[in-house]
Design an enzyme around this catalytic site. Structure first.
Site, PDB file in Angstrom:
ATOM      1  N   SER A  49       0.827  -1.240  -0.037  1.00  0.00           N
ATOM      2  CA  SER A  49      -0.159   0.114  -0.089  1.00  0.00           C
ATOM      3  C   SER A  49       0.876   1.217   0.095  1.00  0.00           C
ATOM      4  O   SER A  49       2.131   1.218   0.144  1.00  0.00           O
ATOM      5  CB  SER A  49      -0.760   0.013   1.263  1.00  0.00           C
ATOM      6  OG  SER A  49      -0.238   0.097   2.475  1.00  0.00           O
ATOM      7  N   ASP A  84      -0.718  -1.491  -3.983  1.00  0.00           N
ATOM      8  CA  ASP A  84      -2.038  -2.065  -3.725  1.00  0.00           C
ATOM      9  C   ASP A  84      -2.898  -0.312  -3.341  1.00  0.00           C
ATOM     10  O   ASP A  84      -2.424   0.468  -2.856  1.00  0.00           O
ATOM     11  CB  ASP A  84      -2.027  -2.769  -2.341  1.00  0.00           C
ATOM     12  CG  ASP A  84      -3.451  -3.209  -2.053  1.00  0.00           C
ATOM     13  OD1 ASP A  84      -4.135  -3.417  -2.590  1.00  0.00           O
ATOM     14  OD2 ASP A  84      -3.485  -3.497  -0.734  1.00  0.00           O
ATOM     15  N   GLU A 135     -10.148  -0.840 -10.361  1.00  0.00           N
ATOM     16  CA  GLU A 135     -11.267  -1.060  -9.551  1.00  0.00           C
ATOM     17  C   GLU A 135     -12.538  -0.155  -9.963  1.00  0.00           C
ATOM     18  O   GLU A 135     -12.458   0.895 -10.287  1.00  0.00           O
ATOM     19  CB  GLU A 135     -10.740  -0.483  -8.206  1.00  0.00           C
ATOM     20  CG  GLU A 135     -11.853  -0.805  -7.206  1.00  0.00           C
ATOM     21  CD  GLU A 135     -11.597  -0.838  -5.677  1.00  0.00           C
ATOM     22  OE1 GLU A 135     -10.169  -1.083  -5.499  1.00  0.00           O
ATOM     23  OE2 GLU A 135     -12.495  -0.342  -5.013  1.00  0.00           O
ATOM     24  N   GLY A 178     -10.193  -5.529   6.357  1.00  0.00           N
ATOM     25  CA  GLY A 178     -10.104  -5.650   7.866  1.00  0.00           C
ATOM     26  C   GLY A 178     -10.944  -6.836   8.081  1.00  0.00           C
ATOM     27  O   GLY A 178     -11.635  -7.473   7.188  1.00  0.00           O
ATOM     28  N   GLY A 209      -9.992  -7.954   0.455  1.00  0.00           N
ATOM     29  CA  GLY A 209     -10.638  -8.192   1.855  1.00  0.00           C
ATOM     30  C   GLY A 209     -10.826  -9.425   2.085  1.00  0.00           C
ATOM     31  O   GLY A 209     -11.618 -10.110   2.489  1.00  0.00           O
ATOM     32  N   THR A 233      -4.823  -8.172   6.626  1.00  0.00           N
ATOM     33  CA  THR A 233      -5.194  -8.169   8.194  1.00  0.00           C
ATOM     34  C   THR A 233      -4.609  -9.674   8.857  1.00  0.00           C
ATOM     35  O   THR A 233      -4.183  -9.567  10.024  1.00  0.00           O
ATOM     36  CB  THR A 233      -6.402  -7.568   8.339  1.00  0.00           C
ATOM     37  OG1 THR A 233      -6.716  -6.452   7.555  1.00  0.00           O
ATOM     38  CG2 THR A 233      -6.560  -7.477  10.086  1.00  0.00           C
TER      39      THR A 233
END
Ligand code: 13P
Length: 288
Positions: A49, A84, A135, A178, A209, A233
């Site tokens: 990221s 990312d 995206e 998350g 995700g 995460t």
């Protein structure tokens, strides 16, 4: 050597499995993921990221570190270093720094502006042989300051972006960065089916995700065209848990237990176990 994600994802799309994108934070993370991918003979994508890029001292540091580890650890499986949720400026900076794959997240722009910026980046990436992820719709929750409301993608807009010639397409289908809340209704397979139909069976779809999506839903998503799954995460959670256990057991206080190579070892082993589990689930083991 770093490679574009194009070939590994096209093979995954044809072979009905998915390649994992595991986000990295430092040398330990990167080493753990590369060694596990090698052990399992799986292609792998290292996600970075913009926040993690800054944390690690800039994109060039990351390219140098990953290339060094590939050589030093004898990694022979295909490895892509992938921005990312990149901004337009971030995408340019990563291209300049030598990343082999880029995500431009234009989902918060109007579809016209998303198309204009994505098209420009496709041209640059094509010239340099890099892969590009775009995206449509947004991923719910927050990742490193990128916040999404989680609206599902419009299949017609997905087709417009896919037709520009992107390598892979991330589309919101009720997924969240998350941990998932207890009342999360699950992935919207009805939307995924429509998107898959609209973009055709050659376009690798990306599921963001990845943390906490039940295995059955992951498998169903793969069967409907998802060929890249992002996990961040979950590795952070197992790393923190293993490190906490080491310290709570007082292991850092005995002998040379404070040595960072010992202190961080349980966390690294936990990341390796998590990545192994995901590679098995995604079906990319033995596909390098
Ligand atoms: P998680 O942090 O929920 O695993 O999501 C990772 C991701 O989608 C990176 O873009």
């Amino acid at each position: 050597m770093l490679v574009s994600a194009k070939e590994m994802l096209q093979k995954a799309r044809e072979g009905h499995y998915a390649v994992g994108q595991f986000n990295i934070n430092n040398l330990e993370w990167t080493k753990a993921i590369l060694l596990t991918a090698q052990e399992m003979n799986s292609p792998v994508i290292l996600g970075v990221s913009e926040g993690a890029g800054k944390y690690m001292g800039g994109y060039k540091t990351i390219v140098g570190m990953v290339n060094g580890l590939i050589e030093g650890l004898g990694i022979t499986v295909p490895v892509a270093t992938h921005l990312d949720h990149g901004s337009y400026e971030g995408a340019k900076a990563c291209i300049e720094a030598g990343f082999s794959s880029i995500m431009f997240d234009g989902s918060h722009y109007s579809i016209e502006e998303n198309i204009a910026k994505t098209s420009e980046l496709i041209e640059t990436c094509n010239k340099l042989g890099l892969s590009l992820e775009a995206e449509v719709g947004s991923i719910g929750g927050e990742e490193d300051g990128v916040v999404g409301m989680g609206e599902c993608a419009d299949p017609a807009e997905c087709k417009m972006i896919a037709d520009l010639g992107v390598t892979m397409l991330a589309a919101g289908i009720g997924n969240i960065h998350g941990k998932y809340p207890a009342n999360w209704p699950g992935l919207r397979f009805d939307v995924l089916e429509k998107i898959s139909e609209a973009v055709g069976d050659k376009m690798p779809l990306v599921l963001h995700g990845g943390t906490g999506i039940p295995d059955e839903q992951v498998k169903k998503a793969i069967s409907l065209g998802v060929s890249k799954i992002n996990v961040n995460t979950e590795c952070q959670l197992v790393f923190a848990e293993a490190t906490r256990k080491y310290i709570e057991e007082g292991k850092d206080l005995s002998g040379k237990g404070f040595d960072p190579r010992k202190l961080l070892a349980p966390g690294v082993a936990a990341i390796q176990a998590k990545v192994r589990e995901k590679i098995e689930l995604f079906g990319s083991a033995g596909k390098a």
